[in-house]
Design a protein around this motif. Structure first.
Motif, PDB file in Angstrom:
ATOM      1  N   UNK A  96      43.839  40.573  29.706  1.00  0.00           N
ATOM      2  CA  UNK A  96      44.401  39.722  28.660  1.00  0.00           C
ATOM      3  C   UNK A  96      43.356  38.749  28.103  1.00  0.00           C
ATOM      4  N   UNK A  97      42.084  39.045  28.335  1.00  0.00           N
ATOM      5  CA  UNK A  97      41.002  38.191  27.854  1.00  0.00           C
ATOM      6  C   UNK A  97      40.160  38.931  26.828  1.00  0.00           C
ATOM      7  N   UNK A  98      39.487  38.167  25.993  1.00  0.00           N
ATOM      8  CA  UNK A  98      38.588  38.740  24.991  1.00  0.00           C
ATOM      9  C   UNK A  98      37.153  38.814  25.484  1.00  0.00           C
ATOM     10  N   UNK A  99      36.777  37.850  26.328  1.00  0.00           N
ATOM     11  CA  UNK A  99      35.384  37.716  26.754  1.00  0.00           C
ATOM     12  C   UNK A  99      35.333  37.452  28.250  1.00  0.00           C
ATOM     13  N   UNK A 100      34.348  38.058  28.920  1.00  0.00           N
ATOM     14  CA  UNK A 100      33.977  37.679  30.279  1.00  0.00           C
ATOM     15  C   UNK A 100      32.555  37.130  30.198  1.00  0.00           C
ATOM     16  N   UNK A 101      32.374  35.893  30.621  1.00  0.00           N
ATOM     17  CA  UNK A 101      31.060  35.252  30.511  1.00  0.00           C
ATOM     18  C   UNK A 101      30.585  34.808  31.886  1.00  0.00           C
ATOM     19  N   UNK A 102      29.288  34.970  32.132  1.00  0.00           N
ATOM     20  CA  UNK A 102      28.712  34.550  33.416  1.00  0.00           C
ATOM     21  C   UNK A 102      27.221  34.319  33.265  1.00  0.00           C
ATOM     22  N   UNK A 103      26.673  33.495  34.153  1.00  0.00           N
ATOM     23  CA  UNK A 103      25.219  33.327  34.213  1.00  0.00           C
ATOM     24  C   UNK A 103      24.746  33.370  35.662  1.00  0.00           C
ATOM     25  N   UNK A 104      25.273  34.356  36.410  1.00  0.00           N
ATOM     26  CA  UNK A 104      24.804  34.627  37.760  1.00  0.00           C
ATOM     27  C   UNK A 104      23.434  35.295  37.715  1.00  0.00           C
ATOM     28  N   UNK A 105      22.822  35.428  38.876  1.00  0.00           N
ATOM     29  CA  UNK A 105      21.625  36.253  38.989  1.00  0.00           C
ATOM     30  C   UNK A 105      22.007  37.716  38.804  1.00  0.00           C
ATOM     31  N   UNK A 106      21.015  38.530  38.511  1.00  0.00           N
ATOM     32  CA  UNK A 106      21.269  39.949  38.257  1.00  0.00           C
ATOM     33  C   UNK A 106      21.945  40.597  39.461  1.00  0.00           C
ATOM     34  N   UNK A 107      22.961  41.398  39.186  1.00  0.00           N
ATOM     35  CA  UNK A 107      23.593  42.199  40.219  1.00  0.00           C
ATOM     36  C   UNK A 107      24.817  41.586  40.852  1.00  0.00           C
ATOM     37  N   UNK A 108      25.078  40.291  40.635  1.00  0.00           N
ATOM     38  CA  UNK A 108      26.213  39.643  41.292  1.00  0.00           C
ATOM     39  C   UNK A 108      27.533  40.255  40.847  1.00  0.00           C
ATOM     40  N   UNK A 109      27.727  40.392  39.553  1.00  0.00           N
ATOM     41  CA  UNK A 109      28.998  40.940  39.067  1.00  0.00           C
ATOM     42  C   UNK A 109      29.183  42.392  39.492  1.00  0.00           C
ATOM     43  N   UNK A 110      28.104  43.154  39.547  1.00  0.00           N
ATOM     44  CA  UNK A 110      28.203  44.542  40.018  1.00  0.00           C
ATOM     45  C   UNK A 110      28.618  44.586  41.481  1.00  0.00           C
ATOM     46  N   UNK A 111      28.046  43.697  42.291  1.00  0.00           N
ATOM     47  CA  UNK A 111      28.403  43.676  43.703  1.00  0.00           C
ATOM     48  C   UNK A 111      29.860  43.252  43.912  1.00  0.00           C
ATOM     49  N   UNK A 112      30.369  42.448  43.000  1.00  0.00           N
ATOM     50  CA  UNK A 112      31.770  42.048  43.078  1.00  0.00           C
ATOM     51  C   UNK A 112      32.711  43.142  42.579  1.00  0.00           C
ATOM     52  N   UNK A 113      32.125  44.169  41.963  1.00  0.00           N
ATOM     53  CA  UNK A 113      32.945  45.249  41.426  1.00  0.00           C
ATOM     54  C   UNK A 113      33.385  45.023  39.997  1.00  0.00           C
ATOM     55  N   UNK A 114      32.673  44.106  39.284  1.00  0.00           N
ATOM     56  CA  UNK A 114      33.060  43.785  37.918  1.00  0.00           C
ATOM     57  C   UNK A 114      31.858  43.761  36.979  1.00  0.00           C
ATOM     58  N   UNK A 115      30.979  44.770  37.127  1.00  0.00           N
ATOM     59  CA  UNK A 115      29.911  44.953  36.160  1.00  0.00           C
ATOM     60  C   UNK A 115      30.486  45.445  34.840  1.00  0.00           C
ATOM     61  N   UNK A 116      29.619  45.666  33.865  1.00  0.00           N
ATOM     62  CA  UNK A 116      30.117  46.011  32.529  1.00  0.00           C
ATOM     63  C   UNK A 116      30.914  47.311  32.527  1.00  0.00           C
ATOM     64  N   UNK A 117      30.464  48.319  33.242  1.00  0.00           N
ATOM     65  CA  UNK A 117      31.205  49.576  33.251  1.00  0.00           C
ATOM     66  C   UNK A 117      32.605  49.380  33.813  1.00  0.00           C
TER      67      UNK A 117
END
Length: 411
Positions: A96-117
């Motif tokens: 229900x969101x338009x944007x996901x924004x973050x400024x973590x170090x590289x790979x953090x969102x992927x490790x959480x299971x929420x990378x771009x794909x």
């Protein structure tokens, strides 16, 4: 008055000014920015949470002045992404969101299971904006940075110095500001593209490259003219060479640590300054021409210092401006914010109410829109302050479910 960004929802993981500073601008223009924080570490991925400056003698996780300033106007929830239920809730929020924004170090969102794909699989047209020191791709993608490092690597520290002294840097993480501005621009550009085409995208941003864009004149001078920035006493941040001006510097005024900036752009400015000073040295033939004033700049500055040192910075600046000479008192923060008439008229530092801190002044937006003006309606959220509103009102959980999530350490 309508809000320019009303209807947009930002799922916000940003921290510090480099990230949080971007989404605060979106909130000011009406976007719903939902800040997501870890309940386990009390949101301290953002090192400014609960840190000084403070409004008064109170201390606590919700009382940090800088954090409040960078997150004004946002809503805040807590969510433990180490848990499967936490990941499910984030998935629901992304939908229900338009944007996901973050400024973590590289790979953090992927490790959480929420990378771009993964985000695109949840919501096909999502805009995902990631900002880091060097971007997520490329040979430096895994490096971690802070503002002073970004300044140095981008080349800005090298260009900031006084004559014949070592590079000084800027003493503050101004690259956090620049990174935040670019991140905000990127979010708006990606949303516009989505509105036009229906297509979401991943925006990968580098704060170091954002800093490098500010070195344009130095890079151009070297690539075109072969002139390095450091040569023959240069750079000299207190004087002006392009175009040449003299006198051009910051000079001491009456009182301790008081200063006045004076800049003579051309001969009429110099003659006007000389007439106001009215001392014999202004007739020195060494100073009769621009070339002479630059050649004898040290002597010129010393003489002008002798005149300004015994004079009030505000009265002197006003007097020189009346004569047509560009001049300004170097203002302390209190003088600029509390006692400057233009600041009051502009409304640059509005007062907002933060739940625990009470009324507190924050940075506004240095632009006024006639039809869709910005507004900062409340201070930064307390830790998990809007859990009930978001999980209940937006995601549809009932009170018992929310209470269970809290007991289980999910929120």
């Amino acid at each position: 008055m309508p809000k320019a960004l009303a209807g947009y929802r930002i799922c916000d993981f940003t921290g510090q000014l480099a990230g949080a500073g971007a989404t605060r601008h979106l909130a000011a223009f009406g976007a719903e920015v939902i800040r997501i924080e870890d309940p386990v570490n009390q949101g301290r991925w953002d090192i400014l949470r609960g840190q000084p400056p403070y409004k008064d003698e109170r201390r606590g996780i919700n009382l940090g002045g800088s954090f409040n300033n960078h997150n004004v106007g946002k809503r805040g929830i807590t969510l433990n992404l180490r848990t499967e239920r936490g990941k499910e809730l984030l998935t629901d929020l992304v939908r229900v969101s338009d944007v996901v924004s973050e400024n973590f170090s590289a790979g953090v969102m992927d490790r959480l299971g929420f990378g771009y794909d993964q985000l695109r699989a949840i919501k096909q047209d999502v805009v995902y904006v990631s900002s880091s020191g060097f971007g997520k791709q490329g040979p430096y993608g895994t490096y971690k940075t802070w503002g002073p490092i970004v300044q140095a690597v981008s080349g800005l520290t090298w260009t900031s110095k006084l004559r014949d002294l070592e590079p000084a840097g800027w003493g503050y993480s101004y690259m956090d500001h620049t990174g935040g501005y670019y991140m905000c621009i990127a979010i708006l550009a990606a949303l516009h593209h989505r509105n036009m085409t229906g297509e979401g995208q991943w925006v990968d941003m580098s704060c170091t490259d954002a800093g490098a864009t500010l070195t344009g004149p130095a890079v151009l001078d070297y690539t075109v003219n072969g002139r390095p920035t450091r040569r023959d006493g240069l750079p000299d941040s207190n004087h002006n060479r392009w175009p040449p001006m003299a006198p051009h510097a910051v000079y001491p005024a009456e009182g301790e640590d008081n200063w006045i900036a004076i800049a003579c752009r051309d001969e009429p400015d110099w003659h006007a300054l000389a007439a106001e000073v009215g001392e014999p040295w202004t007739g020195d033939q060494r100073f009769a021409t621009l070339d002479g004033r630059i050649e004898h700049e040290a002597a010129l500055d010393e003489a002008l210092c002798g005149w300004t040192t015994s004079r009030d910075k505000f009265a002197t600046a006003e007097r020189l401006r009346a004569a047509g000479v560009p001049a300004s008192a170097v203002q302390r923060p209190g003088e600029r914010i509390d006692h400057d008439e233009n600041t009051s008229a502009w409304g640059l530092w509005p007062t907002v109410r933060q739940t625990d801190m009470g009324d507190v002044r924050v940075d506004g937006v240095p632009a006024h829109l006639s039809e869709t003006e910005w507004e900062l309606e409340h201070g930064a959220p307390n830790l998990g302050e809007h859990n009930e509103e978001v999980y209940g009102g937006l995601l549809g959980l009932d009170a018992d479910e929310i209470a269970s999530l809290r007991e289980e350490g999910v929120i």
